[in-house]
Design a protein around this motif. Structure first.
Motif, mmCIF file in Angstrom:
data_model
loop_
_atom_site.group_PDB
_atom_site.id
_atom_site.type_symbol
_atom_site.label_atom_id
_atom_site.label_comp_id
_atom_site.label_asym_id
_atom_site.label_seq_id
_atom_site.Cartn_x
_atom_site.Cartn_y
_atom_site.Cartn_z
ATOM 1 N N THR A 138 -12.249 -37.106 20.323
ATOM 2 C CA THR A 138 -13.155 -35.916 20.752
ATOM 3 C C THR A 138 -12.375 -35.441 21.892
ATOM 4 O O THR A 138 -12.423 -34.220 22.296
ATOM 5 N N ALA A 139 -11.758 -36.260 22.983
ATOM 6 C CA ALA A 139 -11.120 -35.627 24.188
ATOM 7 C C ALA A 139 -10.111 -34.714 23.653
ATOM 8 O O ALA A 139 -10.142 -33.639 24.449
ATOM 9 N N ASP A 140 -9.332 -34.889 22.746
ATOM 10 C CA ASP A 140 -8.288 -34.151 22.314
ATOM 11 C C ASP A 140 -8.976 -32.897 21.640
ATOM 12 O O ASP A 140 -8.338 -31.723 21.789
ATOM 13 N N ALA A 141 -9.837 -33.091 21.058
ATOM 14 C CA ALA A 141 -10.724 -32.025 20.203
ATOM 15 C C ALA A 141 -11.255 -30.940 21.397
ATOM 16 O O ALA A 141 -11.145 -29.785 21.070
ATOM 17 N N LEU A 142 -11.740 -31.570 22.283
ATOM 18 C CA LEU A 142 -12.230 -30.756 23.365
ATOM 19 C C LEU A 142 -11.010 -29.925 24.037
ATOM 20 O O LEU A 142 -11.322 -28.833 24.246
ATOM 21 N N GLY A 143 -10.070 -30.516 24.067
ATOM 22 C CA GLY A 143 -8.861 -30.014 24.615
ATOM 23 C C GLY A 143 -8.338 -28.704 23.767
ATOM 24 O O GLY A 143 -8.125 -27.736 24.608
ATOM 25 N N VAL A 144 -8.600 -28.808 22.682
ATOM 26 C CA VAL A 144 -8.224 -27.618 21.633
ATOM 27 C C VAL A 144 -9.077 -26.490 21.891
ATOM 28 O O VAL A 144 -8.830 -25.433 22.062
#
Length: 463
Positions: A362-368
Motif C-alpha cells: 500500500t505504501a507504493d500504491a499511495l505513491g501512485v
C-alpha cells in the motif's frame, strides 16, 4: 498476486481454493474496552486486502470474531458492576463506531464466542477422541506435544519453550506446554453446561470452531497481528488440524508492531492511545492513510507529528479531487498536455495494481495516487476539458476506494442515534417488531437510516 505467507516465510502466488472466491478469517477484538492504535492496524490492513480482492472481482467471505468471554471481560464487568453480556454489548457497539470512523467494512460474519458454545464443545470432544486433549478436574487441556509439528507457524523450539515455562503448584496440567480448551466454572462467573461440567471455553479454541464453521475445515487466508503468531495461531492450527487431519489455513498474513514516538506502546509509559482518543483531535481518514503509508509487515512508528503530516497529505488528495470536480471546458478546449495525461491514466492503474499485487504494498500504491494528484494539479490548474478532468477524477476515486480512503470527512453518528439503534436491535431480538419500527422512525426523523446486515445493524446518514 503474491502474498507473504508466515508459514512458509516467503512470498507465494495467491491461488484460491475455489476459483473466484476468497475465504478470510481475522482475529477480532476482546470487547471489554475501546480498541487501541495497535488493534486498528490489522483492522485497516486486512480490510484493505478484502477491498482489493473485491476490486479484482473476487467474492469475499470475511469472518471476524468478537471474544465476548474471558478473564479480562469478567474482571472488567465486575469492576463496573454489570454483567459480562452487558459489557460485551456495549463495546461491540463502540467497536463499530470507531471501525466505521476508520471506514472498515463490516465483516460478512461477525460471530460471538458465547453464541458458538455447541461448536466449541463438539471440537473439544473430537480432540479428546483423537487423543490430543484430556479432562482434569473439570478443565480440559490440549496435549501440545501430542500434535506433530506443534508451533510450526512460529518456528519456536519446544525444548526452549518448555524450559521457560512455569508450572504453578496448583496447576493440573500434565505438561507445562498444554493449554486450556475448557475452564471449569468458578463462583460468580458465566458458565455453560458441558460433558465436563459447567464452565467456559478457553481463548484459542473459539477461533478454530468459528472459522471452520463459516469457512470450512480448510480455507484461504488467516490474518492477525504479529503478536498472535505464538501462541494463539500456533494453538489454532494444533486444534483445527488435530481435529480434522486437514490443513487449516493456506496463507497466514501478519502485520508488524506499532511503536509510539519510537517506544513500545504501553499504559505504564502513558503512550497508550485508543482510536476514540485520537478521533477527538484528528480526522480518522488521516489515521487510515498513515497506517497504509508503510508496508503492513514493517513496524510503524506513531507520533502526533506524523498524523499531522498524514492530514496534510489527505488534504492534498481532497483538494485535487475538488479541483477536478470544478473543471468546466476551457475556451481553448483540450490542451496537448491534458491529452497526453488522460492517455496515460491506464498506466497509473497498472502501477497501482502492480504495487498491490506485490504483497499488498500500500505504501507504493499511495505513491501512485500522489503521482496522479501531482500531475492532475499541474495539468488542470488553469482549467481544461470536462471530459479529461472527469476521467482523472474517476480514476482517483476508484483507487482511493480500494484503499478505503474517503474523500469527505464523515461526521460521527450522534450518541442519541446510536442509543436508539441499540434499543431497536433489542426490540427486534425480543420480536417486538412494532417497537422496532417505531424506533426506526425516530432514527429516520433525526436524519439517519439503519441497514440490517449479517454483521449487525449499520447506522448511516440519510440521503
Amino acid at each position: 498476486m503474491k502474498l507473504y505467507n508466515t508459514m512458509t516465510r516467503k512470498k507465494e502466488e495467491f491461488v484460491p481454493i475455489t476459483p473466484g472466491k476468497v475465504g478470510m478469517y481475522s482475529c477480532g477484538p476482546t470487547v471489554y474496552n475501546y480498541f487501541h492504535l495497535g488493534n486498528a492496524r490489522p483492522f485497516i490492513v486486512f480490510d484493505t486486502l478484502r477491498r482489493y480482492f473485491e476490486y479484482l472481482g473476487y467474492d469475499v467471505t470475511r469472518v471476524q470474531n468478537f471474544t465476548d468471554i474471558d478473564d479480562k471481560m469478567i474482571n472488567k464487568a465486575n469492576e463496573l458492576g454489570i454483567t459480562v453480556k452487558e459489557l460485551a454489548d456495549r463495546f461491540i457497539r463502540e467497536y463499530y463506531v470507531d471501525a466505521d470512523g476508520l471506514n472498515v467494512e463490516r465483516p460478512t460474519v461477525a460471530p460471538l464466542a458465547t453464541e458458538h458454545i455447541g461448536e466449541i464443545i463438539a471440537l473439544i470432544e473430537k480432540l479428546i477422541q483423537n487423543g490430543l486433549a484430556y479432562e482434569s478436574q473439570g478443565d480440559v487441556y490440549y496435549a501440545a506435544k501430542e500434535f506433530p509439528g506443534y508451533a510450526k507457524l512460529s518456528g519456536q523450539n519446544l525444548d526452549e519453550l518448555e524450559a521457560g515455562a512455569r508450572v504453578d503448584v496448583a496447576e493440573i496440567k500434565r505438561d507445562p506446554m498444554d493449554f486450556a480448551l475448557w475452564k471449569a466454572a468458578k463462583p460468580g462467573e458465566p458458565s455453560w453446561d458441558s460433558p465436563w461440567g459447567k464452565g467456559r471455553p478457553g481463548w484459542h479454541v473459539e477461533c478454530s470452531a468459528m472459522s471452520m464453521k463459516y469457512l470450512g475445515e480448510t480455507f484461504d487466508i488467516h490474518t492477525g497481528g504479529q503478536d498472535l503468531i505464538f501462541p494463539h495461531h500456533d494453538n489454532e492450527i494444533a486444534q483445527s488440524e488435530g481435529a480434522t487431519g486437514k490443513p487449516f489455513a493456506r496463507y497466514w498474513l501478519h502485520n508488524g508492531y506499532i511503536n509510539v514516538d519510537n517506544r513500545k506502546m504501553s499504559k505504564s509509559l502513558n503512550n497508550f492511545f485508543t482510536i476514540r482518543d485520537i478521533s477527538t483531535e484528528f480526522d480518522l481518514m488521516a489515521v487510515r492513510l498513515f497506517m497504509l503509508s508503510v508496508h503492513y509487515r514493517s513496524p510503524i512508528n506513531y507520533s502526533r507529528d506524523l498524523i499531522v503530516q498524514a492530514e496534510a497529505a489527505l488534504s492534498r488528495i481532497r483538494n485535487a479531487h475538488d479541483l477536478l470536480s470544478r473543471i468546466a471546458d476551457a475556451p481553448w478546449g483540450e490542451a496537448p498536455r491534458e491529452t497526453a495525461f488522460t492517455a496515460s491514466l491506464p498506466q497509473y492503474r497498472d502501477r497501482f495494481k502492480a504495487a498491490m499485487d506485490d504483497d499488498l504494498n500500500t505504501a507504493d500504491a499511495l505513491g501512485v495516487i500522489f503521482d496522479l494528484v501531482r500531475e492532475a494539479n499541474t495539468v488542470f490548474v488553469d482549467g481544461g476539458s470536462a471530459e479529461g478532468s472527469a476521467a482523472a477524477k474517476g480514476l482517483l476515486e476508484e483507487l482511493l476506494h480500494v484503499l478505503g480512503i474517503q474523500l469527505k470527512a464523515e461526521a460521527p453518528i450522534p450518541q442519541e442515534v446510536l442509543d436508539l439503534a441499540e434499543q431497536r436491535q433489542a426490540a427486534r431480538a425480543a420480536r417486538d417488531f412494532a417497537a422496532a419500527d417505531a424506533l426506526r422512525d425516530q432514527i429516520t426523523a433525526l436524519g439517519y437510516v439503519v441497514e440490517d446486515t449479517k454483521a449487525g445493524p449499520v447506522v448511516k446518514p440519510g440521503a
